[in-house]
Each structure stands twice: as C-alpha cells, then as structure tokens.
Design a protein around this motif. Structure first.
Motif, PDB file in Angstrom:
ATOM      1  N   TRP A  16      -7.812   0.887  12.809  1.00 11.81           N
ATOM      2  CA  TRP A  16      -7.437   2.154  13.120  1.00 11.81           C
ATOM      3  C   TRP A  16      -7.359   2.509  14.447  1.00 11.81           C
ATOM      4  O   TRP A  16      -7.430   3.738  14.970  1.00 11.81           O
ATOM      5  CB  TRP A  16      -8.144   3.305  12.167  1.00 11.81           C
ATOM      6  N   ASP A  70      -2.101  -5.411  -0.535  1.00  5.86           N
ATOM      7  CA  ASP A  70      -3.074  -4.440   0.219  1.00  5.86           C
ATOM      8  C   ASP A  70      -4.415  -4.441  -0.945  1.00  5.86           C
ATOM      9  O   ASP A  70      -4.278  -5.192  -2.056  1.00  5.86           O
ATOM     10  CB  ASP A  70      -2.563  -3.335   0.526  1.00  5.86           C
ATOM     11  N   CYS A 122      -7.596  -4.003  10.957  1.00  2.00           N
ATOM     12  CA  CYS A 122      -7.121  -2.786  10.582  1.00  2.00           C
ATOM     13  C   CYS A 122      -8.345  -1.829  10.885  1.00  2.00           C
ATOM     14  O   CYS A 122      -9.080  -1.265  10.110  1.00  2.00           O
ATOM     15  CB  CYS A 122      -6.787  -2.412   9.094  1.00  2.00           C
ATOM     16  N   TRP A 132       0.823  -1.291  -0.144  1.00  2.00           N
ATOM     17  CA  TRP A 132      -0.020  -0.194  -0.007  1.00  2.00           C
ATOM     18  C   TRP A 132       0.676   1.447  -0.047  1.00  2.00           C
ATOM     19  O   TRP A 132       0.541   2.325  -0.747  1.00  2.00           O
ATOM     20  CB  TRP A 132      -1.081  -0.090   1.247  1.00  2.00           C
ATOM     21  N   ASP A 145      -9.723  -4.912   6.738  1.00  2.00           N
ATOM     22  CA  ASP A 145     -10.007  -3.332   7.134  1.00  2.00           C
ATOM     23  C   ASP A 145     -11.571  -3.294   7.582  1.00  2.00           C
ATOM     24  O   ASP A 145     -12.325  -4.032   7.897  1.00  2.00           O
ATOM     25  CB  ASP A 145      -9.780  -2.439   5.946  1.00  2.00           C
ATOM     26  N   ARG A 204      -4.328  -2.569  14.267  1.00  2.00           N
ATOM     27  CA  ARG A 204      -3.795  -1.396  14.120  1.00  2.00           C
ATOM     28  C   ARG A 204      -4.217  -0.482  15.525  1.00  2.00           C
ATOM     29  O   ARG A 204      -5.614  -0.494  15.899  1.00  2.00           O
ATOM     30  CB  ARG A 204      -4.291  -0.733  12.864  1.00  2.00           C
ATOM     31  N   TYR A 233      -5.692  -8.654   1.347  1.00  2.00           N
ATOM     32  CA  TYR A 233      -6.349  -7.656   1.997  1.00  2.00           C
ATOM     33  C   TYR A 233      -7.784  -7.858   1.626  1.00  2.00           C
ATOM     34  O   TYR A 233      -8.187  -8.285   0.590  1.00  2.00           O
ATOM     35  CB  TYR A 233      -5.768  -6.521   1.467  1.00  2.00           C
TER      36      TYR A 233
HETATM   37  C1  GLA Z   1      -7.131   1.917   4.678  1.00  2.18           C
HETATM   38  C2  GLA Z   1      -6.092   1.424   5.698  1.00  2.18           C
HETATM   39  C3  GLA Z   1      -4.904   1.466   4.729  1.00  2.18           C
HETATM   40  C4  GLA Z   1      -4.811   0.790   3.500  1.00  2.18           C
HETATM   41  C5  GLA Z   1      -6.222   1.400   2.562  1.00  2.18           C
HETATM   42  C6  GLA Z   1      -6.479   0.624   1.412  1.00  2.18           C
HETATM   43  O1  GLA Z   1      -7.104   3.350   4.659  1.00  2.18           O
HETATM   44  O2  GLA Z   1      -5.951   1.631   6.812  1.00  2.18           O
HETATM   45  O3  GLA Z   1      -3.815   0.667   5.379  1.00  2.18           O
HETATM   46  O4  GLA Z   1      -5.205  -0.716   3.763  1.00  2.18           O
HETATM   47  O5  GLA Z   1      -7.479   1.394   3.515  1.00  2.18           O
HETATM   48  O6  GLA Z   1      -7.781   1.110   0.859  1.00  2.18           O
END
Ligand code: GLA
Length: 373
Positions: free
Chosen positions: A162, A49, A160, A14, A127, A180, A91
C-alpha cells in the motif's frame, strides 16, 4: 530474466468478487479473455486474490485451497488458464494471516513458493497484513522474493504494501516487478481521482521490470461488486483508464469480464491507449501543468519520439478548455506536431505551439503528439 518488460496486464478477482472466487469463475474468466478479445488486446494474467485458501494448512504444513471452491485443487485450474494461452496468478501475504484471515506465508515462504511453482503459478500478489511485530515488511518481501527465485520458475512478484515505507525505492531489490503505491481503490470517482493524481512524484522510479502500481482498475464495475462505492460513468471510467495508461501502471481489470458492456470493452481494449501503456521505453507520465480552474496536464514520452498527453478536467459540472503548450514537453513553438486523439482514433491535425481542447466534466483528452520533420 525480464519478466515484466512492460506493465503487466490482466485481471484480478478482488474488486468484483471478493470471497466469491472459485474454479469455475477462473475458467470462465479465462474463456472470456479469449472470447471478448482481451487476450488479443494484450491481457495475460488471470489472478485469484484472497479467499481461495482453506482456513487450515495440511498437517504437513502445505497450503491448501478451499475444497468447496476448488474441488480438484489449484493445479487443474492453472492448467485450464495455460491451455487458453494465458498466465495464472495467486495471492498470499507476508504475515501469519492474509488480510481476509486465511493462512499467511510467514515462516512458510520457501514451502509456499515451491507449492505455487508446482501448481504452475506465474504471478504472486503478496500482501502486507498480520506482520509479526518488529519485523520490517521489506525483510519479508525479500524472503519471498528469494524463495520464488529459488523455485526456478519465472513468477511475477507483485508487492502489496500500500505504498508504506516507499516500496518504489526498494521493491526491485527484493525481487519485485510491481508494487502498490497507495491504499485500496474503490469504485468511485473520488477514489480514482485521489489515487491517480497523487502519483506525480513517482515517475523516476518506474521502468521496465519495475512498475509503480496505483491499484487495479474499476472500469466497468458500475457500482456492483466487492469494492463498489457508487460506481462511475463511462466518461469517468475512460478518464481512469487514460490516466493508468499514461502512468505506465499495471492494467489489472477488476470488473466481471464475462459480462462487459460494449462501452467497457471499448475502453479496456482500445489498442492506441494500450500502446501508450505498453510503450517499450517504459516511462511513467509526469504532471506538466495544473490549475484549479481547468485541471491537469500529464505527459509520457514514447519510444518513437512522440509524447502521449492527458488533459484532464477535474470539474464534474462544466466542460472546460484545457490548455496545453507544446513547450511544456520541450517542443519548440515553431515546430509543427501532428496531434492525434487516442479515443477518437484519428488525427486532429498538424499544430504549432499548443492545443486547447474542450474537455467534458471529469473527462480527459488523451492525445499523442508527434513532431514533424
Ligand atoms: C488488501 C489488498 C487488497 C486485497 C485484500 C484481500 O486490502 O490491498 O488489494 O488483496 O487485501 O484481502
């Protein structure tokens, strides 16, 4: 089965490539892992990704790769990665769509997990975009965690979301091996600093098979690629890597490993820095000192009784003396310690009570401290 006894190490497409992912890039990256000594240094996972997907599923509901990017499908790409002694990652997303708008796994969890297992996938980054309203992420991560387990194939599960809803508290319970803890990193000192130094309260949640993930590395991007935002100097990249090693963070390289500069390669493959990251005790560093004047001191206990220490100068203009009292990591001031410089890869000497090195702007003294006798 312990899939991630130490922080996962690898590469993810990514940061540099975004949508420019394809079969040749994955194979060339796997070749570069071998040629450039990344495999030997411990890097294993080659991860694609978002944007590998076809915008539509097959009529029977199966996920498909973009045929222009992966003319022979995903299986042969995974095989090529495996043939090089490496592991292959992919991903997907909890929602109806991925973050970049491709089909997400919502409502297709079991089917997609089976597809991934059949392709030979060893790692899934999952994600958090396009979640149906009212459905908690945790529930959806659990669904995929169970679906992966049901395949019988060991697949590292990388969450993921965040850092939303404190995944460090429930990530392991849904089958996750890493999660994450923050929003996306970009290739700038501000981003590294904001993310890296915000991890101080999370150390108690990390350990073997359960890692906090402050996002992928930007080392060696130099302002080029998908998340480029100005780029950093080699000193800043070295500081970034030092901090991620101390944090027991997954080390997922984000630059183009086919074209690393000697400085980038030296940072990413330093065996002593990697040994700190991969230490079997699996502790994440905590902050042991902080000052607006000189910066930060972080310490990570190691399995052999040594302590890894990072002394960070957050000032971008002036070199600073960064003081470190051994007492701050519980070492009595009469006890002598061998101080070793991880980047110089040599002993600085035996010392008592403390050490106060001069640290360059945005630099870091990365040390190990071994009590004698
Ligand atoms: C999110 C994730 C990133 C990446 C993008 C891909 O923003 O946090 O790390 O994987 O999506 O679209």
């Amino acid at each position: 089965m312990v899939i991630a006894p130490t922080p996962p190490m690898g590469w993810n497409s990514w940061n540099t490539f975004g949508g420019e992912i394809c079969a040749d890039l994955v194979k060339e990256t796997a070749d570069a892992f071998v040629r450039e000594g990344l495999r030997e240094a411990g890097y294993r996972y080659v991860v694609m990704d978002d944007l590998w997907e076809n915008p539509e599923r097959a009529p029977d509901g199966r996920l498909l790769p973009d045929p222009a990017k992966f003319p022979d499908g995903i299986g042969p790409v995974a095989d090529a990665v495996h043939e090089r002694g490496l592991k292959f990652g992919i991903y997907s997303c909890v929602g109806t769509l991925t973050c970049a708008g491709m089909p997400g796994s919502y409502g297709h969890e079991e089917e997609d997990a089976r597809t991934f297992a059949a392709w030979g996938v060893d790692f899934l980054k999952y994600d958090n975009c396009y979640r149906p309203e009212g459905v908690e992420s945790r529930t959806l991560y659990l669904r995929m965690g169970q679906a992966l387990r049901a395949t019988g194939r060991p697949i590292l599960f990388s969450l993921c979301n965040w850092g939303q809803n404190e995944p460090w508290k429930w990530g392991a319970s849904v089958g996750g091996h890493m999660w994450r803890t923050t929003g996306d990193i970009v290739d700038s000192w501000e981003s590294i600093e904001r993310i890296g130094f915000s991890q101080a309260d999370l150390h108690s949640y990390a350990g073997p098979n359960r890692w906090n993930d402050p996002d992928m590395l930007v080392v060696g991007m130099y302002g080029k690629g998908n998340v480029a935002q100005g780029g950093c100097t080699d000193v800043e990249y070295r500081t970034h890597f030092s901090l991620w090693c101390l944090l027991a963070a997954p080390l997922m390289i984000g630059c183009d490993v086919r074209k690393m500069t000697p400085a980038t390669k030296a940072i990413l493959t330093n065996p002593e820095a990697i040994a700190v990251n991969q230490d079997p005790l699996g502790r994440q560093a905590c902050r042991v000192g902080e000052s607006w004047l000189w910066g930060e001191a972080w310490a990570k206990p190691l399995a052999n009784g040594s302590v890894a220490v990072g002394l960070f100068n957050r000032d971008g203009e002036h070199a600073r003396r960064v003081p470190f009292a051994f007492e701050s990591v519980g070492i009595h001031d009469r006890r002598s310690c061998v101080v070793r410089d991880v980047w110089a890869r040599e002993d600085v000497g035996a010392m008592r009570a403390g050490y106060t090195p001069l640290v360059e702007p945005h630099g870091c003294a990365f040390l190990t401290l071994t009590p004698e006798g």
